[in-house]
Scaffold this motif. Sequence first.
Motif, PDB file in Angstrom:
ATOM      1  N   LEU A 173       0.835  -1.196   0.000  1.00  0.00           N
ATOM      2  CA  LEU A 173       0.000   0.000   0.000  1.00  0.00           C
ATOM      3  C   LEU A 173       0.874   1.251   0.000  1.00  0.00           C
ATOM      4  O   LEU A 173       1.859   1.320   0.738  1.00  0.00           O
ATOM      5  N   CYS A 174       0.508   2.197  -0.838  1.00  0.00           N
ATOM      6  CA  CYS A 174       1.308   3.420  -0.963  1.00  0.00           C
ATOM      7  C   CYS A 174       0.422   4.644  -0.743  1.00  0.00           C
ATOM      8  O   CYS A 174      -0.784   4.626  -1.029  1.00  0.00           O
ATOM      9  N   ARG A 175       1.056   5.687  -0.219  1.00  0.00           N
ATOM     10  CA  ARG A 175       0.374   6.959  -0.016  1.00  0.00           C
ATOM     11  C   ARG A 175       1.323   8.075  -0.425  1.00  0.00           C
ATOM     12  O   ARG A 175       2.456   8.127   0.041  1.00  0.00           O
ATOM     13  N   ASN A 176       0.859   8.939  -1.340  1.00  0.00           N
ATOM     14  CA  ASN A 176       1.686  10.052  -1.827  1.00  0.00           C
ATOM     15  C   ASN A 176       3.019   9.557  -2.386  1.00  0.00           C
ATOM     16  O   ASN A 176       4.072  10.158  -2.154  1.00  0.00           O
ATOM     17  N   GLY A 177       2.982   8.433  -3.104  1.00  0.00           N
ATOM     18  CA  GLY A 177       4.174   7.906  -3.748  1.00  0.00           C
ATOM     19  C   GLY A 177       5.139   7.206  -2.820  1.00  0.00           C
ATOM     20  O   GLY A 177       6.270   6.926  -3.214  1.00  0.00           O
ATOM     21  N   ARG A 187       4.960   2.756   9.308  1.00  0.00           N
ATOM     22  CA  ARG A 187       5.232   4.192   9.429  1.00  0.00           C
ATOM     23  C   ARG A 187       6.485   4.609   8.680  1.00  0.00           C
ATOM     24  O   ARG A 187       6.575   5.737   8.192  1.00  0.00           O
ATOM     25  N   ARG A 188       7.480   3.694   8.583  1.00  0.00           N
ATOM     26  CA  ARG A 188       8.795   4.129   8.112  1.00  0.00           C
ATOM     27  C   ARG A 188       9.347   3.337   6.941  1.00  0.00           C
ATOM     28  O   ARG A 188      10.083   3.870   6.121  1.00  0.00           O
ATOM     29  N   GLY A 245      10.557   4.457   0.507  1.00  0.00           N
ATOM     30  CA  GLY A 245      10.176   3.714   1.689  1.00  0.00           C
ATOM     31  C   GLY A 245       9.998   2.219   1.473  1.00  0.00           C
ATOM     32  O   GLY A 245       9.670   1.495   2.416  1.00  0.00           O
ATOM     33  N   LEU A 246      10.218   1.737   0.245  1.00  0.00           N
ATOM     34  CA  LEU A 246      10.095   0.311  -0.071  1.00  0.00           C
ATOM     35  C   LEU A 246      11.469  -0.225  -0.453  1.00  0.00           C
ATOM     36  O   LEU A 246      12.147   0.350  -1.319  1.00  0.00           O
ATOM     37  N   TYR A 247      11.873  -1.315   0.178  1.00  0.00           N
ATOM     38  CA  TYR A 247      13.205  -1.875   0.000  1.00  0.00           C
ATOM     39  C   TYR A 247      13.094  -3.352  -0.380  1.00  0.00           C
ATOM     40  O   TYR A 247      12.108  -4.029  -0.056  1.00  0.00           O
ATOM     41  N   LEU A 248      14.124  -3.839  -1.060  1.00  0.00           N
ATOM     42  CA  LEU A 248      14.158  -5.225  -1.522  1.00  0.00           C
ATOM     43  C   LEU A 248      15.331  -5.941  -0.871  1.00  0.00           C
ATOM     44  O   LEU A 248      16.436  -5.393  -0.773  1.00  0.00           O
TER      45      LEU A 248
END
Length: 539
Positions: free
Chosen positions: A263-267, A283-284, A495-498
């Motif tokens: 889920l994403c908010r404001n990119g 949150r982070r 905010g998204l990591y692999l």
Amino acid sequence: MEEYDAVVIGGGHNGLVAALYLLRAGWSVAVLERAGTVGGAVASGEVTLPGFVHDLYATNQNLFVASRAYADFGADLTRHGLRFRVCDRPFANAFPGGRSLRVYRGYERTLDGLAAHDAGDAEGFADLYRFYQRFAAHLFGFYGCGLPSAAAAREAARLLARQGVRGTGELVRTLLMSTRELGESRFATPEARAMAACWGMHLDFAPDIAGGAVFPILEMFSDMQTGMAVVEGGAQRLPEALAAAIAERGGTVRTGAEVDRVLCRNGRAAGVRTTDGTRVAARRAVIANVGPRALYERLLAPDLVPASVRRGAGGYRYGPGTLMLHLALDGPVPWAAGEELARFGYVHVAPYVDDLARTYTEAKAGLLPAEPLLVVGQTSAVDPGRAPASRHTLWVQVRAVPAEIRGDAAGVIRGTGWPEVAAPMAERVIAKLERYAPGVTGLVAAHAVHTPRDLEDANPNLVGGDNGAGSHHLTQNFLSRPFAGHRRHRTAVRGLYLTGAATWPGAGMNAASGRLAARQVLWDARRGVPRRARNPRRP
């Protein structure tokens, strides 16, 4: 809705390690795993007969024992029941005519055996060991750094300062070699050349693929120095200990929780949704322990991903498949090369470099190989508690096989679906083993076959049964892992990591990807993304 500082998608060992580092930094963390147990490709179970505990996928834990993560959390893991058994006979190769080459935990003993086989092989092994001693610290240093990073630049500077331009050039030339070239540059006999080349096939380095030399160099000599380690009681105890350490630090580990959307908010990544509709806020950060195709094609809405990134993820390549054969035996393997061979952790049965090249070509062409490489793991010889008294478990990794079958290179097995081909392929494997260990067929009390399809069903990261979760060829390694422009565990979404084997430094039980991903998350948060986040210390 539940809310945490970070949510980790996937409970493989890298995801669990990443969670531990974030918890140590004071974050709240939830790990969501689709399967009924944590571990991913680190699992064990009684799949043949009661009392016979088999490692289902990964078994050699040397890389984990030597990892920074184990150094940081080993005391916690030990407290939660993790123990290792170490074998002082790490690996050997079996050849026709009852011959073998053996690597012991100890340089002199290993060199004496090679010298008895051929003086030229002993000389080449000694020369390659001197090379390893010169460069191992630098190689392991690079494996522990993000790419690109200031730490990697400092390691490169140390390499140049200590080895000079000439020495650095020697390292680069050697690492660009294929395993065939490596063997021919050092060893005199076909047997010793095969000993090196077999290690390349553990990944997807056939003998003639550039860049295949690095893994055999590291594996041969690190095993010789430290022996071979397996988890006492079964590999499953390793991820279970990681999960227990997470819970002890206040983290949440939830199994049977499959994430179907980030889920994403404001990119920016703001949480996840599971298949039952549950939403968990982050949150982070969100850390995905999945392959790049799954991340960009399934977990993210298409409008969040630039076209160039979608193309890069869609072009991520997988190596050939793996078949796992688990045997319950009524006694030790009766190797023609002598009973001592039954006490080695691994025995490679190829037998020669050309056989490996042919096998790889057949598998890539969609053919069941006529003579696949057998990596015979004698797990109960290392950890006797894996089987009832005087009986044994055998772990056979068959490399390589096709993910999709078009035919049989030997022209014997009919069918193109793995469910119908599994049984005759297992017979082929056992028949090959019988040629090197006459009488072993009569010792088989039960067996279980896990095909490439089974491996992917159990762990979607192993696409097509690729046990490395993606090709490690030069175009998809180092700065280009998982693909060009996708580096240091960041993704196209803030905010998204692999993390995981699809990211640097790739496959293996080294826990490095999980540690590096957590470090990147903490570093980005420390620099104020987002501003409301606390300022965690860098691990």
